[in-house]
Design an enzyme around this catalytic site. Sequence first.
Site, short mmCIF file in Angstrom:
data_model
loop_
_atom_site.label_atom_id
_atom_site.label_comp_id
_atom_site.label_asym_id
_atom_site.label_seq_id
_atom_site.Cartn_x
_atom_site.Cartn_y
_atom_site.Cartn_z
N SER A 199 -10.32 20.41 -19.91
CA SER A 199 -9.52 21.19 -18.95
C SER A 199 -10.37 21.72 -17.80
CB SER A 199 -8.85 22.38 -19.66
OG SER A 199 -7.97 21.90 -20.64
N GLU B 5 -3.99 14.41 -18.67
CA GLU B 5 -3.67 14.63 -17.24
C GLU B 5 -3.36 16.09 -16.96
OE1 GLU B 5 -3.80 12.70 -14.74
OE2 GLU B 5 -3.83 10.66 -15.52
P1 TGC Z 1 -10.82 23.88 -7.37
O1 TGC Z 1 -12.27 24.10 -7.70
O2 TGC Z 1 -10.02 24.98 -6.80
O3 TGC Z 1 -10.63 22.63 -6.38
C1 TGC Z 1 -11.59 21.66 -6.22
C2 TGC Z 1 -11.15 20.79 -5.06
O4 TGC Z 1 -10.12 19.91 -5.48
C3 TGC Z 1 -8.94 20.11 -4.69
N1 TGC Z 1 -7.80 19.97 -5.61
C4 TGC Z 1 -7.00 18.90 -5.63
N2 TGC Z 1 -6.97 17.80 -4.89
C5 TGC Z 1 -6.02 16.88 -5.18
N3 TGC Z 1 -5.14 17.01 -6.18
C6 TGC Z 1 -5.15 18.11 -6.97
N4 TGC Z 1 -4.27 18.24 -7.96
C7 TGC Z 1 -6.10 19.13 -6.71
N5 TGC Z 1 -6.40 20.32 -7.28
C8 TGC Z 1 -7.45 20.81 -6.59
C9 TGC Z 1 -9.08 21.48 -4.12
O5 TGC Z 1 -8.35 21.61 -2.93
C10 TGC Z 1 -10.57 21.56 -3.89
O6 TGC Z 1 -10.89 20.82 -2.71
P2 TGC Z 1 -12.07 21.33 -1.73
O7 TGC Z 1 -12.00 20.44 -0.53
O8 TGC Z 1 -11.78 22.78 -1.42
O9 TGC Z 1 -13.33 21.18 -2.52
O10 TGC Z 1 -10.19 23.34 -8.64
P3 TGC Z 1 -8.95 23.95 -9.30
O11 TGC Z 1 -9.22 25.40 -9.57
O12 TGC Z 1 -7.72 23.61 -8.55
O13 TGC Z 1 -8.98 23.15 -10.67
C11 TGC Z 1 -8.79 23.81 -11.86
C12 TGC Z 1 -7.92 22.94 -12.75
C13 TGC Z 1 -7.92 23.56 -14.13
C14 TGC Z 1 -6.50 22.90 -12.19
C15 TGC Z 1 -8.50 21.51 -12.78
O14 TGC Z 1 -9.82 21.56 -13.19
C16 TGC Z 1 -7.68 20.60 -13.65
O15 TGC Z 1 -6.71 20.00 -13.22
N6 TGC Z 1 -8.07 20.47 -14.98
C17 TGC Z 1 -7.44 19.52 -15.88
C18 TGC Z 1 -8.27 18.27 -15.94
C19 TGC Z 1 -7.44 17.04 -16.19
O16 TGC Z 1 -6.28 16.97 -15.91
N7 TGC Z 1 -8.06 16.01 -16.68
C20 TGC Z 1 -7.41 14.74 -16.86
C21 TGC Z 1 -8.39 13.65 -17.17
S1 TGC Z 1 -7.80 12.03 -16.88
C22 TGC Z 1 -6.63 11.77 -18.05
O17 TGC Z 1 -6.24 12.60 -18.78
C23 TGC Z 1 -6.07 10.42 -18.06
S2 TGC Z 1 -4.88 10.10 -19.25
C24 TGC Z 1 -4.14 8.82 -18.45
C25 TGC Z 1 -3.27 7.99 -19.22
O18 TGC Z 1 -3.67 7.43 -20.27
O19 TGC Z 1 -2.13 7.80 -18.74
P1 FAD Z 2 -9.50 21.53 -23.99
O1 FAD Z 2 -9.77 21.54 -22.53
O2 FAD Z 2 -10.62 21.89 -24.90
O3 FAD Z 2 -8.26 22.49 -24.26
C1 FAD Z 2 -7.94 22.95 -25.59
C2 FAD Z 2 -6.75 23.91 -25.51
O4 FAD Z 2 -7.09 25.05 -24.72
C3 FAD Z 2 -5.50 23.30 -24.85
O5 FAD Z 2 -4.35 23.71 -25.52
C4 FAD Z 2 -5.52 23.90 -23.45
O6 FAD Z 2 -4.24 23.97 -22.85
C5 FAD Z 2 -6.08 25.28 -23.75
N1 FAD Z 2 -6.67 25.93 -22.58
C6 FAD Z 2 -7.64 25.45 -21.78
N2 FAD Z 2 -7.93 26.32 -20.81
C7 FAD Z 2 -7.12 27.39 -20.99
C8 FAD Z 2 -6.93 28.63 -20.31
N3 FAD Z 2 -7.63 28.94 -19.22
N4 FAD Z 2 -6.02 29.51 -20.80
C9 FAD Z 2 -5.28 29.19 -21.90
N5 FAD Z 2 -5.42 28.05 -22.59
C10 FAD Z 2 -6.32 27.16 -22.13
N6 FAD Z 2 -9.46 11.78 -19.96
C11 FAD Z 2 -10.03 10.97 -19.03
O7 FAD Z 2 -10.91 11.39 -18.28
N7 FAD Z 2 -9.65 9.68 -18.90
C12 FAD Z 2 -8.70 9.12 -19.68
O8 FAD Z 2 -8.37 7.93 -19.53
C13 FAD Z 2 -8.08 9.93 -20.69
N8 FAD Z 2 -7.17 9.40 -21.55
C14 FAD Z 2 -6.71 10.17 -22.59
C15 FAD Z 2 -5.90 9.56 -23.57
C16 FAD Z 2 -5.49 10.31 -24.67
C17 FAD Z 2 -4.68 9.65 -25.76
C18 FAD Z 2 -5.82 11.69 -24.77
C19 FAD Z 2 -5.34 12.51 -25.93
C20 FAD Z 2 -6.59 12.27 -23.80
C21 FAD Z 2 -7.06 11.51 -22.71
N9 FAD Z 2 -7.93 12.07 -21.75
C22 FAD Z 2 -8.51 11.28 -20.79
C23 FAD Z 2 -8.42 13.43 -21.93
C24 FAD Z 2 -7.43 14.51 -21.52
O9 FAD Z 2 -7.33 14.60 -20.14
C25 FAD Z 2 -7.92 15.81 -22.15
O10 FAD Z 2 -7.67 15.73 -23.54
C26 FAD Z 2 -7.24 17.03 -21.55
O11 FAD Z 2 -7.60 17.21 -20.21
C27 FAD Z 2 -7.58 18.32 -22.34
O12 FAD Z 2 -8.95 18.42 -22.57
P2 FAD Z 2 -9.49 18.70 -24.06
O13 FAD Z 2 -8.87 17.69 -24.96
O14 FAD Z 2 -10.97 18.74 -24.01
O15 FAD Z 2 -8.91 20.11 -24.44
#
Ligand code: TGC
Ligand code: FAD
Length: 389
Positions: free
Chosen positions: A144, A369
């Site tokens: 996250s 995501e």
């Molecule tokens: P912050 O430090 O404030 O911002 C950093 C820079 O990023 C920009 N920004 C964005 N740009 C585009 N789209 C967005 N959604 C953006 N959110 C922020 C922002 O403007 C800033 O730009 P700059 O120019 O000022 O440097 O970051 P934040 O406080 O917004 O981020 C915090 C938080 C928690 C929202 C972020 O870290 C987050 O989204 N965490 C979750 C991580 C996540 O979603 N991981 C997914 C991994 S990939 C995956 O799961 C693939 S599964 C796919 C599949 O199998 O289908």
């Molecule tokens: P953590 O970040 O450790 O979170 C654990 C728990 O804490 C969650 O319930 C969360 O909501 C909660 N939490 C976190 N922060 C806070 C807060 N501030 N306040 C309250 N609660 C909070 N990632 C990639 O990069 N590429 C991929 O292709 C990809 N594919 C994936 C496919 C699968 C099947 C899965 C399960 C995951 C995949 N991911 C991928 C990773 C996915 O994006 C992460 O699992 C997700 O972002 C959450 O991270 P984490 O699992 O480390 O959980």
Amino acid sequence: MAQRLDPLDLYDVRSLLTDEERMVQDTVGRFVDEKVLPMIGDAFDQARFPAELVPEIAALGLLGATLPEEYGCAGMNAVSYGLICQELERGDSGLRSFASVQSSLCMYPIFAYGSEEQKREYLPRMAAGEVIGCFGLTEPHGGSDPANMKTVARKDGGDWVINGAKMWITNGNLAHIAIVWAQTDDGIQGFVVPTDTKGFAAQVVHKKMSLRASVTSGLFFDEVRVPDSARLPNVKGLKGPLGCLNQARYGITWGPIGAAQACLKEVLDYSEQRILFGRPLAANQAVQIRLADMARRITTAQLLSLQLGRLKDAGRLQPTQVSLAKWNNVRMALDIARDCRDILGGAGITTEHSAIRHALNLESVITYEGTETVHQLVVGRELTGINAF
Ligand code: TGC
Ligand code: FAD
């Protein structure tokens, strides 16, 4: 009597689509009905990604569908991409994941942040399904908070040397290239790493109860050396990977609509035929209220995603709007899949019916995501102006 409404599209959202968008939906829908639905339950049972479907997915133009034709892509609009996700996920979230990762998380960053050479080298072969990508952002210590990244790339002459690990990576063991995000002296940067590079290893995650028809892996980097030409030159900082997530999350708002429709359709058929206490299950008020609630929530999700798509096509999409729809639509589908599983009774616990497969898959979709909590906090920050992360 007025004609009965389509239970899966009560508001005739389809009438708001263009002819071209309807054609995309019909084409992908036919592919899912004919090629995916007959085999996907078995693939899920066997924990097997159906790689044999990739050539047809590519031939239909579904990979990198919104990117320009000059790179071998279909040049579709965002609504069409959404409909592709919806139809694929009506089949299985794993199949939609494959397409999301290839299109939004691998082809998009090469297109948006890559050099012209990188675009020409990779995009046409990725659109053709010949080169498969994976996207490494999440690390084992906490996905996250990607800003706290431990994977590093250090400059060494004209090369970069990458060390670290990524976790939960979709397509990891299928991929020919990995888009790897790493901390450098100059902030977070992205690299296109061929997976046959020395020091790179991928390890399949076993024992998954969710997304079993999808490959999920850990990635390991031990002194992985790549030339500077592998670096994505046009972005630095967290906005690089977050920009990709914005694309993928948009598609994910559509996908679960398909999963929920599949569950509702299955349970409508079942509850009309199942006779209990002398009448169809569907004749009970308590059951009808549950079915009606499903239709209400699917309709809301359809309208949300369509408006999101129109905003995206108009260049006016804001990340907070994507967060709200990802949260709403995945929660909608997960609740519906679980409720359908229950209405199926004992029959709902095997993969002979699709509800439990969708419910289990959606447990991943609500986590990846950006977890549901992350998206709620993004919306909360927008409303209050206070960052609660
Ligand atoms: P912050 O430090 O404030 O911002 C950093 C820079 O990023 C920009 N920004 C964005 N740009 C585009 N789209 C967005 N959604 C953006 N959110 C922020 C922002 O403007 C800033 O730009 P700059 O120019 O000022 O440097 O970051 P934040 O406080 O917004 O981020 C915090 C938080 C928690 C929202 C972020 O870290 C987050 O989204 N965490 C979750 C991580 C996540 O979603 N991981 C997914 C991994 S990939 C995956 O799961 C693939 S599964 C796919 C599949 O199998 O289908
Ligand atoms: P953590 O970040 O450790 O979170 C654990 C728990 O804490 C969650 O319930 C969360 O909501 C909660 N939490 C976190 N922060 C806070 C807060 N501030 N306040 C309250 N609660 C909070 N990632 C990639 O990069 N590429 C991929 O292709 C990809 N594919 C994936 C496919 C699968 C099947 C899965 C399960 C995951 C995949 N991911 C991928 C990773 C996915 O994006 C992460 O699992 C997700 O972002 C959450 O991270 P984490 O699992 O480390 O959980």
